[in-house]
Motif scaffolding. Sequence first.
Motif, mmCIF file in Angstrom:
data_model
loop_
_atom_site.group_PDB
_atom_site.id
_atom_site.type_symbol
_atom_site.label_atom_id
_atom_site.label_comp_id
_atom_site.label_asym_id
_atom_site.label_seq_id
_atom_site.Cartn_x
_atom_site.Cartn_y
_atom_site.Cartn_z
ATOM 1 N N GLY A 249 6.389 10.343 -2.662
ATOM 2 C CA GLY A 249 6.037 9.378 -3.699
ATOM 3 C C GLY A 249 4.754 8.617 -3.416
ATOM 4 N N GLU A 250 4.121 8.917 -2.285
ATOM 5 C CA GLU A 250 2.942 8.129 -1.894
ATOM 6 C C GLU A 250 1.681 8.663 -2.583
ATOM 7 O OE1 GLU A 250 3.478 5.476 -0.205
ATOM 8 O OE2 GLU A 250 5.518 5.899 0.486
ATOM 9 N N SER B 148 -4.284 9.235 -1.330
ATOM 10 C CA SER B 148 -5.062 8.643 -0.227
ATOM 11 C C SER B 148 -4.146 8.364 0.972
ATOM 12 C CB SER B 148 -5.777 7.374 -0.674
ATOM 13 O OG SER B 148 -4.857 6.412 -1.122
ATOM 14 N N VAL B 149 -2.902 7.983 0.712
ATOM 15 C CA VAL B 149 -1.954 7.755 1.815
ATOM 16 C C VAL B 149 -1.619 9.087 2.483
ATOM 17 C CG1 VAL B 149 0.435 7.084 2.349
ATOM 18 C CG2 VAL B 149 -0.984 5.618 0.912
ATOM 19 N N ASN C 82 18.726 19.658 2.930
ATOM 20 C CA ASN C 82 17.398 20.258 2.800
ATOM 21 C C ASN C 82 17.105 21.279 3.872
ATOM 22 O OD1 ASN C 82 15.512 19.270 0.638
ATOM 23 N ND2 ASN C 82 16.572 17.412 1.254
ATOM 24 N N GLU D 207 14.770 8.766 2.882
ATOM 25 C CA GLU D 207 15.364 9.830 2.056
ATOM 26 C C GLU D 207 16.344 9.192 1.072
ATOM 27 O OE1 GLU D 207 16.864 11.792 5.797
ATOM 28 O OE2 GLU D 207 15.254 10.323 5.987
ATOM 29 N N TYR E 194 -4.443 10.341 4.581
ATOM 30 C CA TYR E 194 -4.536 9.537 5.801
ATOM 31 C C TYR E 194 -3.575 10.061 6.860
ATOM 32 C CZ TYR E 194 -4.166 5.497 8.905
ATOM 33 O OH TYR E 194 -4.141 4.675 10.003
ATOM 34 N N ILE F 190 4.474 1.624 13.365
ATOM 35 C CA ILE F 190 4.292 2.954 12.783
ATOM 36 C C ILE F 190 3.663 3.843 13.857
ATOM 37 C CG2 ILE F 190 2.030 2.320 11.766
ATOM 38 C CD1 ILE F 190 2.953 4.199 9.395
ATOM 39 N N LYS G 156 -8.446 1.049 2.620
ATOM 40 C CA LYS G 156 -7.362 0.173 2.165
ATOM 41 C C LYS G 156 -6.135 0.214 3.070
ATOM 42 C CE LYS G 156 -5.392 3.268 -1.299
ATOM 43 N NZ LYS G 156 -5.031 3.451 -2.689
ATOM 44 N N ILE G 157 -5.922 1.327 3.777
ATOM 45 C CA ILE G 157 -4.740 1.375 4.642
ATOM 46 C C ILE G 157 -4.958 0.528 5.888
ATOM 47 C CG2 ILE G 157 -3.257 2.903 6.005
ATOM 48 C CD1 ILE G 157 -3.891 5.056 3.834
ATOM 49 N N VAL H 297 0.833 -1.213 0.000
ATOM 50 C CA VAL H 297 0.000 0.000 0.000
ATOM 51 C C VAL H 297 0.868 1.264 0.000
ATOM 52 C CG1 VAL H 297 -0.275 0.313 2.507
ATOM 53 C CG2 VAL H 297 -2.159 0.879 0.962
ATOM 54 N N PHE H 298 2.173 1.083 0.304
ATOM 55 C CA PHE H 298 3.071 2.229 0.327
ATOM 56 C C PHE H 298 4.160 2.072 -0.714
ATOM 57 C CE2 PHE H 298 0.934 3.548 3.945
ATOM 58 C CZ PHE H 298 1.075 2.697 5.031
ATOM 59 N N LYS H 299 4.744 3.213 -1.071
ATOM 60 C CA LYS H 299 5.879 3.155 -1.996
ATOM 61 C C LYS H 299 7.189 3.187 -1.205
ATOM 62 C CE LYS H 299 7.773 5.403 -6.074
ATOM 63 N NZ LYS H 299 8.205 6.727 -6.422
ATOM 64 N N ASN H 300 7.333 4.167 -0.315
ATOM 65 C CA ASN H 300 8.611 4.359 0.380
ATOM 66 C C ASN H 300 8.513 4.188 1.888
ATOM 67 O OD1 ASN H 300 10.148 4.993 -1.900
ATOM 68 N ND2 ASN H 300 9.323 7.069 -1.910
ATOM 69 N N ILE H 301 7.315 4.377 2.424
ATOM 70 C CA ILE H 301 7.203 4.235 3.878
ATOM 71 C C ILE H 301 6.731 2.814 4.193
ATOM 72 C CG2 ILE H 301 6.800 6.691 4.213
ATOM 73 C CD1 ILE H 301 3.866 6.087 4.633
ATOM 74 N N ASN I 45 17.901 14.088 -1.344
ATOM 75 C CA ASN I 45 17.102 14.886 -0.407
ATOM 76 C C ASN I 45 17.442 14.552 1.041
ATOM 77 O OD1 ASN I 45 15.766 12.465 0.102
ATOM 78 N ND2 ASN I 45 14.040 12.944 -1.230
ATOM 79 N N SER J 196 -10.111 6.391 3.302
ATOM 80 C CA SER J 196 -9.913 6.036 1.888
ATOM 81 C C SER J 196 -11.014 5.067 1.458
ATOM 82 C CB SER J 196 -8.547 5.378 1.687
ATOM 83 O OG SER J 196 -8.497 4.136 2.373
ATOM 84 N N ILE K 33 8.876 15.354 2.221
ATOM 85 C CA ILE K 33 9.881 14.501 1.586
ATOM 86 C C ILE K 33 9.475 13.032 1.740
ATOM 87 C CG2 ILE K 33 12.269 13.687 1.734
ATOM 88 C CD1 ILE K 33 13.074 16.507 2.569
ATOM 89 N N PHE K 34 9.088 12.653 2.962
ATOM 90 C CA PHE K 34 8.800 11.238 3.218
ATOM 91 C C PHE K 34 7.602 10.750 2.400
ATOM 92 C CE2 PHE K 34 11.891 11.957 6.139
ATOM 93 C CZ PHE K 34 11.530 12.509 7.361
ATOM 94 N N PHE K 35 6.586 11.611 2.271
ATOM 95 C CA PHE K 35 5.357 11.164 1.615
ATOM 96 C C PHE K 35 5.303 11.560 0.150
ATOM 97 C CE2 PHE K 35 3.552 9.369 5.287
ATOM 98 C CZ PHE K 35 3.895 10.171 6.371
ATOM 99 N N PHE L 200 13.757 8.350 6.914
ATOM 100 C CA PHE L 200 12.454 7.810 6.516
ATOM 101 C C PHE L 200 12.421 7.714 5.008
ATOM 102 C CE2 PHE L 200 9.325 6.814 9.614
ATOM 103 C CZ PHE L 200 8.132 6.622 8.949
#
Lengths: 323, 267
Positions: B131-132, B135-136, B233, A200, B139, A78, A90-91, A32-36, A204, A86, B127-129, A198
């Motif tokens: 690419g999300e 809806s993420v 940053n 980076e 949230y 988390i 979904k989360i 459900v997440f890309k990076n986190i 960045n 949503s 920065i952290f979010f 987190f």
Amino acid sequence: MKLLAPARDYSSALLQIESGANELYIGCESDVFKNITFTGRGKYNINGENTTCSFSELKDIVDMAHTNGVFVMFAANIPFFAEDISAGKKIEKAFIEYIESGLKANVDSLILGDLGTILLLKKMGIKSHFTASTFFETTNKDQIIFLKQLGFNRVVLSYQMKLEEITELAGFNLLELEVFGHYGCSFYDGYCNLKHSFSETKENYIGVPCQKAYDIFENNKIIGTDHFFDSSLACSICSIPALIKSGVHSLKLVGRDKDPQVIKTVTEIYSDCINNYKAKPSVLSDKEFITNCKSIVPKWWAKSLCNHSRCKYINSSIAESFV
Amino acid sequence: MKKGVYIRNFEIVPDFLRTNTKCIDYIAIGNYGCTKAVPSTDKIITLTKELHDQNISLHYISPKVTQSNFEEEYNRVEELCKSNITISVNDWGLLYRLCNQGRNKKSVVYLGRLLSKSLKDWYWSNIFFNGESNSVKNYFYQNSFSQQLKIDLLKEMGVSGIEVSIREDSETSFEKITDNGLGIIGYADDIILALSRACPFLRFKTDNRFVDRGCKNCHKSFQLRLHSNGGINNYPHFQVTGNLITERNTYETKKPYLYDIIFANPE
């Protein structure tokens, strides 16, 4: 007292177990997440390495760990849980699937970082050994009682503890107590809004805010430059006898995002020191124990840490500034 | 919506009252991180009586506590509850005991800012979010107490509401919280960034560079800026007061109706 070490995949898990870890903690990725992640950290470290594993690998890790008598803790900590607005929730669904997949892999404990997660899992009738993450910032007996009432079995105390407080809390025998052994944060982690590491990238990169040098202004005039926030405490090997005597259940080493070979060295040293003490606890005085430990730490460790400025659980200028 | 000011230095409250009490419904005193920085119970109760004569109410911010100072702070808060002072609590253990040991039922207790959170408060959340999915992001930008199970828990504990730093992204979730019967106290002027148990004012108390240092001057602030950017940053301009690190909040709410009280800093 157990030694709890971080892992991120099968090879690092094996490395930690061979180095003497009695417990491991590890997290997985979630689609459900890309990076986190649900693990309280980002998915990647600054070098772009994945610090989580797949669920099929988790099963192999748990099987291997159990063969070696090692307890596996599953990071689902988390530090935030809200109402899922949503479509299809979904989360929230993904979190439940994450937990159920961890339990299916036979993990021994779920590390949770927000009240909402334990409330949700209890509502759903999910049973497990639950560990309250350091994000809860547990520093006193009444909070331990509160967490016990919520269903937790273990609590990770705050980084910001004094030895006498740990000893007192352990003496109440309310929950298993886990304390930090090596490295730490300058701030109360659970209240820190200067979160870093987190996911980076090098482009960045934030750095570690509490360790930076700052220009300090008073009444709009610069009065100096200093590492004003840096109060992190690093090493606790000299406190191992006291922690064992106090009844601490587990000593936690951090570093899921660090080079596993570096963490292996840390795990080996702590494991040797703990085993040396346990072998002859009444024969070895604390002073003799400390001398023995200092003789086995590598030069880089002794040079940066054995100067009494970063000792956990021992009086120091930093500990004296604790309010 | 009522208006208030948060005065960190208790000693200046009398001067403030002499000159600035029009349109003020509340004065907040107290501290987030240190029990030594809060006034004695007697002084607080005396002030409450003085404020009552001017139709001003008192709000007390109770600090994060440890095992070492728990009883001292609990006794203070329990006594203040008897005087019907609104209190915000920043420690789960203290809140648990207060709600379980039969405090004065008329007393009003809020969850303090250290305990209620939105990940939008993370300074580098963008920065952290990044690419999300939306809806993420939506949230995580809510306040965590928009969760129904947590709302139910707070109501069961007899908590009247939560304190927040006023943020635009979180206001939709604030509506859910108020729709469920909990109140919100908003702080308009600053956002809490971090709290350290190792107070820098104490760590640097023998350092001659700092004129105002040590416990007696901890209500005064230092401003900090990153010394060398080095391609890193953007960092906030920090304000450090005692062991609390904040940054200025520039957002002005367009939904004041959401808040029971909005506190600003008088300086």
